[in-house]
Design an enzyme around this catalytic site. Structure first.
Site, PDB file in Angstrom:
ATOM      1  N   HIS A 156      19.222  -2.786  73.911  1.00  0.00           N
ATOM      2  CA  HIS A 156      19.380  -2.883  72.452  1.00  0.00           C
ATOM      3  C   HIS A 156      18.732  -1.670  71.778  1.00  0.00           C
ATOM      4  O   HIS A 156      19.252  -1.149  70.784  1.00  0.00           O
ATOM      5  CB  HIS A 156      18.738  -4.163  71.927  1.00  0.00           C
ATOM      6  CG  HIS A 156      19.554  -5.402  72.156  1.00  0.00           C
ATOM      7  ND1 HIS A 156      20.884  -5.503  71.817  1.00  0.00           N
ATOM      8  CD2 HIS A 156      19.209  -6.612  72.687  1.00  0.00           C
ATOM      9  CE1 HIS A 156      21.332  -6.700  72.122  1.00  0.00           C
ATOM     10  NE2 HIS A 156      20.348  -7.403  72.651  1.00  0.00           N
ATOM     11  N   HIS A 187      17.729  -5.840  79.438  1.00  0.00           N
ATOM     12  CA  HIS A 187      18.670  -6.214  78.378  1.00  0.00           C
ATOM     13  C   HIS A 187      18.099  -5.838  77.005  1.00  0.00           C
ATOM     14  O   HIS A 187      18.801  -5.243  76.175  1.00  0.00           O
ATOM     15  CB  HIS A 187      18.944  -7.718  78.452  1.00  0.00           C
ATOM     16  CG  HIS A 187      19.707  -8.275  77.293  1.00  0.00           C
ATOM     17  ND1 HIS A 187      21.047  -8.602  77.362  1.00  0.00           N
ATOM     18  CD2 HIS A 187      19.316  -8.589  76.027  1.00  0.00           C
ATOM     19  CE1 HIS A 187      21.450  -9.069  76.195  1.00  0.00           C
ATOM     20  NE2 HIS A 187      20.412  -9.080  75.363  1.00  0.00           N
ATOM     21  N   GLU A 188      16.836  -6.171  76.783  1.00  0.00           N
ATOM     22  CA  GLU A 188      16.218  -5.872  75.490  1.00  0.00           C
ATOM     23  C   GLU A 188      16.079  -4.369  75.277  1.00  0.00           C
ATOM     24  O   GLU A 188      16.272  -3.870  74.159  1.00  0.00           O
ATOM     25  CB  GLU A 188      14.849  -6.552  75.387  1.00  0.00           C
ATOM     26  CG  GLU A 188      14.886  -8.074  75.488  1.00  0.00           C
ATOM     27  CD  GLU A 188      15.849  -8.712  74.493  1.00  0.00           C
ATOM     28  OE1 GLU A 188      16.085  -8.124  73.418  1.00  0.00           O
ATOM     29  OE2 GLU A 188      16.384  -9.787  74.794  1.00  0.00           O
ATOM     30  N   GLU A 246      25.603  -8.195  72.371  1.00  0.00           N
ATOM     31  CA  GLU A 246      24.956  -8.911  73.465  1.00  0.00           C
ATOM     32  C   GLU A 246      25.648  -8.606  74.794  1.00  0.00           C
ATOM     33  O   GLU A 246      24.988  -8.431  75.821  1.00  0.00           O
ATOM     34  CB  GLU A 246      24.952 -10.412  73.181  1.00  0.00           C
ATOM     35  CG  GLU A 246      24.044 -10.831  72.035  1.00  0.00           C
ATOM     36  CD  GLU A 246      22.594 -10.447  72.250  1.00  0.00           C
ATOM     37  OE1 GLU A 246      22.138 -10.431  73.410  1.00  0.00           O
ATOM     38  OE2 GLU A 246      21.912 -10.145  71.261  1.00  0.00           O
TER      39      GLU A 246
END
Length: 307
Positions: free
Chosen positions: A150, A146-147, A219
């Site tokens: 970004h 997930h990070e 997100e």
């Protein structure tokens, strides 16, 4: 593999890209008007305003990662210190066709993670000790993916720039009466400062709405990216559920809650006390919305690749 920092199988999120462009355009228009009001009613040269803005924005641009890490009292860790964490992030970065980001660690009872930095070559992924200790390896992998998304989507820089002038406007509003008192008591001065206050409030309000709208979408986009990188949306779903429950625990010390507020928008799950009014103004989508998206992706993957 793509040469633009995205793996070949990763389809650019056009919705996120459009929202980032629109957000920056609208914020830019609001800030130009705000600077005009400051210049006219404070009798400040446009050149001076521009120079100050450029200098401060430059500091913010090149020091965004240092500011975020310092606020959390995080430190960069070497492969010798955290070999398993480095190995996992390095493997996921290779899958995502990204340079391996630096790895940061913070000792805290708050289970969370965030990515920061101005681009893929200057990125940092920060993990808290509580997150590392309390998630299973597949869940931790999903959070780190997930990070990394970004970083792929380049939304960290947009959020940094968007938040900067909002912070300036908020500081003017918060310190208005102190500034106004030093400026003078004349009717003309009071009228000028009333207009500056109004412009600051409007600037902050518009920024507040735009930043939160973009943040919630980014997100969801990062959740989708994690599911694509790992191929296992269910692991991120269980991780989000665990983190949400632990991040609002009454057992977390008050000082840790205060420390986390500075980077709350960067966390994978916001750290809020239960029944907090801040939940209504959150920079993140609701847990229910995120789980629904992941469940839908899980069903689509199972349909595409039946056992």
């Amino acid at each position: 593999m793509s040469t633009l920092g995205r793996p070949a199988w990763y389809k650019p999120d056009t919705g996120l890209a459009a929202r980032m462009v629109l957000t920056m355009f609208l914020l830019g228009a609001v800030y130009v008007v705000f600077a005009f009001v400051l210049g006219v009613f404070l009798h400040i040269s446009w050149i001076v305003i521009a120079l100050i803005a450029v200098v401060i924005a430059g500091i913010q641009f090149f020091s965004a990662d240092k500011i975020a890490l310092s606020s959390m009292r995080a430190r960069i860790v070497s492969e010798q210190e955290k070999p398993q964490l480095h190995e996992l992030i390095g493997r996921l970065a290779a899958q995502a066709n990204l340079p391996k980001p630096r790895v940061a660690w913070v000792d805290t009872s708050i289970p969370n993670a965030f990515a920061t930095g101005r681009d893929k070559n200057h990125a940092v992924v920060c993990v808290t000790s509580a997150l590392y200790q309390q998630l299973s390896p597949p869940e931790l992998e999903a959070v780190l993916a997930h990070e990394l998304t970004h970083i792929i989507n380049r939304d960290m820089l947009v959020m940094t720039i968007a938040a900067f002038f909002s912070m300036v406007a908020a500081l003017i509003v918060q310190n208005f009466f102190w500034i106004g008192g030093g400026y003078g008591r004349g009717r003309g001065n009071q009228s000028n400062f009333a207009l500056i206050l109004l412009a600051s409030v409007i600037t902050y309000a518009v920024s507040f709405v735009l930043i939160r709208t973009l943040s919630r979408y980014r997100e969801l986009a990062a959740d989708r990216g994690s599911a694509l990188i790992t191929g296992a949306p269910e692991h991120l779903a269980t991780a989000l559920t665990k983190i949400s429950g632990m991040a609002s625990s009454s057992r977390i010390p008050e000082r840790d809650f205060r420390q986390a507020q500075t980077v709350n928008a960067l966390f994978i799950v916001p750290t809020l006390k239960r029944n907090s009014f801040q939940a209504l103004l959150s920079t993140h989508p609701s847990l229910e919305e995120r789980l629904a998206q992941l469940q839908k992706m899980q069903a689509q993957m199972e349909q595409a690749h039946p056992n």
